[in-house]
Motif scaffolding. Sequence first.
Motif, PDB file in Angstrom:
ATOM      1  N   ASN A   1      -1.889  11.064   2.977  1.00 15.46           N
ATOM      2  CA  ASN A   1      -1.717   9.897   3.841  1.00 15.46           C
ATOM      3  C   ASN A   1      -1.035   8.793   3.040  1.00 15.46           C
ATOM      4  OD1 ASN A   1      -1.793   7.777   5.605  1.00 15.46           O
ATOM      5  ND2 ASN A   1      -4.017   7.582   5.622  1.00 15.46           N
ATOM      6  N   VAL A   2       0.250   8.671   3.269  1.00 12.58           N
ATOM      7  CA  VAL A   2       1.032   7.630   2.601  1.00 12.58           C
ATOM      8  C   VAL A   2       1.582   6.621   3.602  1.00 12.58           C
ATOM      9  CG1 VAL A   2       1.627   9.121   0.654  1.00 12.58           C
ATOM     10  CG2 VAL A   2       3.173   8.978   2.618  1.00 12.58           C
TER      11      VAL A   2
ATOM     12  N   TRP B   1       0.836  -1.204   0.000  1.00  9.73           N
ATOM     13  CA  TRP B   1       0.000   0.000   0.000  1.00  9.73           C
ATOM     14  C   TRP B   1       0.869   1.251   0.000  1.00  9.73           C
ATOM     15  CZ3 TRP B   1      -0.522   3.591   4.126  1.00  9.73           C
ATOM     16  CH2 TRP B   1      -1.526   4.558   3.952  1.00  9.73           C
ATOM     17  N   HIS B   2       1.861   1.286   0.872  1.00 10.42           N
ATOM     18  CA  HIS B   2       2.760   2.439   0.979  1.00 10.42           C
ATOM     19  C   HIS B   2       3.540   2.640  -0.323  1.00 10.42           C
ATOM     20  CE1 HIS B   2       5.542   5.333   2.667  1.00 10.42           C
ATOM     21  NE2 HIS B   2       6.559   4.552   2.314  1.00 10.42           N
TER      22      HIS B   2
ATOM     23  N   ASP C   1       2.344   7.399  -6.115  1.00 13.35           N
ATOM     24  CA  ASP C   1       1.190   8.195  -6.524  1.00 13.35           C
ATOM     25  C   ASP C   1       1.317   9.637  -6.025  1.00 13.35           C
ATOM     26  OD1 ASP C   1      -1.344   8.827  -7.566  1.00 13.35           O
ATOM     27  OD2 ASP C   1      -2.424   7.551  -6.150  1.00 13.35           O
ATOM     28  N   MET C   2       1.610   9.805  -4.748  1.00 14.50           N
ATOM     29  CA  MET C   2       1.706  11.139  -4.164  1.00 14.50           C
ATOM     30  C   MET C   2       2.822  11.950  -4.814  1.00 14.50           C
ATOM     31  SD  MET C   2       3.493  13.182  -1.659  1.00 14.50           S
ATOM     32  CE  MET C   2       4.467  11.952  -0.851  1.00 14.50           C
TER      33      MET C   2
ATOM     34  N   TYR D   1      -5.232   7.713  -6.280  1.00 12.30           N
ATOM     35  CA  TYR D   1      -5.850   7.317  -5.014  1.00 12.30           C
ATOM     36  C   TYR D   1      -7.157   8.069  -4.791  1.00 12.30           C
ATOM     37  CZ  TYR D   1      -5.594   5.782  -0.085  1.00 12.30           C
ATOM     38  OH  TYR D   1      -5.814   5.200   1.138  1.00 12.30           O
TER      39      TYR D   1
ATOM     40  N   GLN E   1      -4.411  12.722  -7.426  1.00 13.16           N
ATOM     41  CA  GLN E   1      -3.827  11.388  -7.345  1.00 13.16           C
ATOM     42  C   GLN E   1      -4.800  10.321  -7.839  1.00 13.16           C
ATOM     43  OE1 GLN E   1      -2.247  10.452  -3.461  1.00 13.16           O
ATOM     44  NE2 GLN E   1      -1.449  12.524  -3.214  1.00 13.16           N
TER      45      GLN E   1
ATOM     46  N   ARG F   1       1.175   4.339  -2.592  1.00 12.72           N
ATOM     47  CA  ARG F   1       0.896   5.687  -2.093  1.00 12.72           C
ATOM     48  C   ARG F   1       2.066   6.627  -2.338  1.00 12.72           C
ATOM     49  NH1 ARG F   1      -2.016   7.841  -2.608  1.00 12.72           N
ATOM     50  NH2 ARG F   1      -2.095   9.258  -0.843  1.00 12.72           N
TER      51      ARG F   1
ATOM     52  N   ALA G   1      -8.647   4.838  -3.436  1.00 12.86           N
ATOM     53  CA  ALA G   1      -8.922   4.842  -1.991  1.00 12.86           C
ATOM     54  C   ALA G   1     -10.202   4.073  -1.708  1.00 12.86           C
ATOM     55  CB  ALA G   1      -9.027   6.272  -1.467  1.00 12.86           C
TER      56      ALA G   1
ATOM     57  N   TYR H   1      -3.349  -1.602  -7.351  1.00 12.66           N
ATOM     58  CA  TYR H   1      -3.079  -0.184  -7.092  1.00 12.66           C
ATOM     59  C   TYR H   1      -1.583   0.116  -7.214  1.00 12.66           C
ATOM     60  CZ  TYR H   1      -2.355   4.214  -4.651  1.00 12.66           C
ATOM     61  OH  TYR H   1      -1.949   5.488  -4.320  1.00 12.66           O
TER      62      TYR H   1
END
Length: 172
Positions: free
Chosen positions: A83-84, A46-47, A53-54, A67, A65, A50, A72, A107
């Motif tokens: 929130n990463v 997930w991280h 993406d961020m 996300y 994003q 994230r 999300a 993702y």
Amino acid sequence: MALQEFIKESFDNNWEWLVRYVDGLTQGEIEFTPNEQCHSIGFIVWHYGRALDMWVQSLAKQDTQLYEREWAERLGFAPEPMNVGFGYTVEDLINWKCPDKAVLMEYADAARNNLLEFLAQHDDESLVNTQMTNRRGESMAVADMFRLLIWEVNQHGGQAGYLRGMQRGLGQ
């Protein structure tokens, strides 16, 4: 080897290893943590998504994003763009609910593909000379963003491999 080619090969190689580390694991193994102060492989995947993406969407492209657009909700989280997982407390880790392994990997792959598409838009000169703003509001070259992200994915890829080895042993 050209800079752009080096960056692409680094991300391709890291992704191949991450897929190997996740391949064949059960949902329980994806969610396993050695203790409440540690990340799971699921959290790492997930991280991974994230962070890519961020950095690419919000900071480099200054765009919404992936996300926030759909991921999300598919992952079961609120679409909080910053929130990463960085700076999570023990309580945050305990309360983090691991999504389905397949959706996590989809993702992460979507974020990686988005990064590679962004990378393909740059030649070596523009990677070094194009400036962007980091999370602290400081100017940096796009090449420096990729340098940081290569370090990030390599570090977390190793963590995922270690967690898999804790559960399955060598070569499993």
